[in-house]
Design a protein around this motif. Sequence first.
Motif, mmCIF file in Angstrom:
data_model
loop_
_atom_site.group_PDB
_atom_site.id
_atom_site.type_symbol
_atom_site.label_atom_id
_atom_site.label_comp_id
_atom_site.label_asym_id
_atom_site.label_seq_id
_atom_site.Cartn_x
_atom_site.Cartn_y
_atom_site.Cartn_z
ATOM 1 N N GLU A 121 -10.961 31.845 38.511
ATOM 2 C CA GLU A 121 -11.600 30.876 37.615
ATOM 3 C C GLU A 121 -12.631 31.559 36.716
ATOM 4 O O GLU A 121 -12.786 31.205 35.543
ATOM 5 C CB GLU A 121 -12.266 29.777 38.437
ATOM 6 N N SER A 122 -13.302 32.574 37.268
ATOM 7 C CA SER A 122 -14.337 33.267 36.482
ATOM 8 C C SER A 122 -13.752 34.016 35.297
ATOM 9 O O SER A 122 -14.443 34.261 34.298
ATOM 10 C CB SER A 122 -15.102 34.249 37.377
ATOM 11 N N ALA A 123 -12.470 34.388 35.364
ATOM 12 C CA ALA A 123 -11.825 35.116 34.266
ATOM 13 C C ALA A 123 -11.172 34.176 33.257
ATOM 14 O O ALA A 123 -10.718 34.637 32.200
ATOM 15 C CB ALA A 123 -10.771 36.071 34.818
ATOM 16 N N TYR A 124 -11.163 32.909 33.558
ATOM 17 C CA TYR A 124 -10.498 31.932 32.685
ATOM 18 C C TYR A 124 -11.353 31.635 31.455
ATOM 19 O O TYR A 124 -12.549 31.352 31.568
ATOM 20 C CB TYR A 124 -10.232 30.651 33.462
ATOM 21 N N ASP A 125 -10.732 31.722 30.279
ATOM 22 C CA ASP A 125 -11.413 31.429 29.020
ATOM 23 C C ASP A 125 -10.652 30.301 28.316
ATOM 24 O O ASP A 125 -9.557 30.520 27.793
ATOM 25 C CB ASP A 125 -11.437 32.682 28.136
ATOM 26 N N PRO A 126 -11.184 29.079 28.321
ATOM 27 C CA PRO A 126 -10.463 27.945 27.732
ATOM 28 C C PRO A 126 -10.168 28.098 26.251
ATOM 29 O O PRO A 126 -9.277 27.435 25.712
ATOM 30 C CB PRO A 126 -11.391 26.749 28.003
ATOM 31 N N SER A 127 -10.900 28.999 25.568
ATOM 32 C CA SER A 127 -10.667 29.196 24.134
ATOM 33 C C SER A 127 -9.553 30.214 23.874
ATOM 34 O O SER A 127 -9.121 30.374 22.731
ATOM 35 C CB SER A 127 -11.953 29.663 23.443
ATOM 36 N N ASN A 128 -9.076 30.889 24.929
ATOM 37 C CA ASN A 128 -8.019 31.893 24.789
ATOM 38 C C ASN A 128 -6.661 31.196 24.878
ATOM 39 O O ASN A 128 -6.340 30.606 25.910
ATOM 40 C CB ASN A 128 -8.161 32.950 25.885
ATOM 41 N N PRO A 129 -5.836 31.252 23.835
ATOM 42 C CA PRO A 129 -4.531 30.568 23.870
ATOM 43 C C PRO A 129 -3.568 31.138 24.906
ATOM 44 O O PRO A 129 -2.583 30.480 25.259
ATOM 45 C CB PRO A 129 -3.993 30.764 22.446
ATOM 46 N N ASP A 130 -3.846 32.358 25.399
ATOM 47 C CA ASP A 130 -3.003 32.950 26.438
ATOM 48 C C ASP A 130 -3.446 32.549 27.844
ATOM 49 O O ASP A 130 -2.829 32.959 28.826
ATOM 50 C CB ASP A 130 -3.002 34.470 26.324
ATOM 51 N N HIS A 131 -4.528 31.780 27.932
ATOM 52 C CA HIS A 131 -5.021 31.323 29.224
ATOM 53 C C HIS A 131 -4.695 29.827 29.381
ATOM 54 O O HIS A 131 -4.770 29.062 28.418
ATOM 55 C CB HIS A 131 -6.540 31.515 29.338
ATOM 56 N N HIS A 132 -4.348 29.435 30.587
ATOM 57 C CA HIS A 132 -4.155 28.006 30.846
ATOM 58 C C HIS A 132 -4.395 27.722 32.322
ATOM 59 O O HIS A 132 -4.415 28.639 33.156
ATOM 60 C CB HIS A 132 -2.756 27.545 30.433
ATOM 61 N N LYS A 133 -4.610 26.463 32.625
ATOM 62 C CA LYS A 133 -4.846 26.074 34.014
ATOM 63 C C LYS A 133 -3.880 24.974 34.415
ATOM 64 O O LYS A 133 -3.387 24.219 33.573
ATOM 65 C CB LYS A 133 -6.294 25.603 34.202
ATOM 66 N N ARG A 134 -3.613 24.925 35.691
ATOM 67 C CA ARG A 134 -2.709 23.910 36.225
ATOM 68 C C ARG A 134 -3.456 23.075 37.250
ATOM 69 O O ARG A 134 -3.960 23.599 38.248
ATOM 70 C CB ARG A 134 -1.479 24.549 36.861
ATOM 71 N N GLU A 135 -3.537 21.785 36.995
ATOM 72 C CA GLU A 135 -4.177 20.864 37.919
ATOM 73 C C GLU A 135 -3.091 19.956 38.495
ATOM 74 O O GLU A 135 -2.896 18.840 38.041
ATOM 75 C CB GLU A 135 -5.242 20.046 37.202
ATOM 76 N N GLY A 136 -2.414 20.460 39.477
ATOM 77 C CA GLY A 136 -1.337 19.680 40.071
ATOM 78 C C GLY A 136 -0.633 20.435 41.171
ATOM 79 O O GLY A 136 -0.766 21.653 41.310
#
Length: 259
Positions: A121-136
């Motif tokens: 989570e610490s490496a996740y950048d919401p502004s980076n289009p190559d980053h995404h998260k899955r809530e499910g």
Amino acid sequence: MSRQYLLAVLLAALTLTAGCSFLAPNPDSYTSTYDYSVGVDATGTLEDVTVRVPLPQVDGDPVVEANAVAPNGTVEGFDAAVVETEYGPMLELTAAEFVVETRYFRFVEEDGLGRREEINESAYDPSNPDHHKREGRTVSVSVTRTATYPIETRAPVGESPTFFPAATRELTDCRAPYRDETACFDYRAPVYLSYESAESARVSGSVSFTGSNEWFAGGWTGNSYSDRVRFAVTGPRDEWIVANGTTEVGRGNYPSPER
């Protein structure tokens, strides 16, 4: 009788025999199968969970057993059992807690090939289009059973296994074009959901069953019917809900009687 005439008769007989073999394949080339699958998705953690979804049945008897769906009694965190309900036999999935954790990923390209890589989570950048998260979290299981040939696929309700055979089915448009024999029907399907969750948690699911005939006649071909139930809700539940049921019949090829 001349030798030429006798040869012509023999050739004609051989041709007719070969033709009959092609049009009427060996019984060993016939197969029939049933396929049952269940999928449940959640976007938030669920507690004290009970989910009941339909099983294919004939005259009130299920054709898929709990030990076939869950050989060890569990399905990815759920205990599984067949239970009798006011709507007939159902597959019951239960769990004290169904944990859904947010996971983070990044897209990585190496040597012209792309792949998804999980990150902290610490490496996740919401502004980076190559980053995404899955809530499910998704749970799914499928079972295939050999059936006695032939399965009734043109008018299966009451003859072959279906969900809720007593439901009132109404003719509707099919989602995809098929042959003239294909027809689709909508109906109301009860599903039981009981769990505690956040108000924003979304739970959805799909239960499907297909009966298929296949045979070889110069190439593999066949026909089938399918039954599917879908549901989607948001927030905690403790009730029977009305899900969407769809039955599709008469899909595929149907040889003419003279064949």
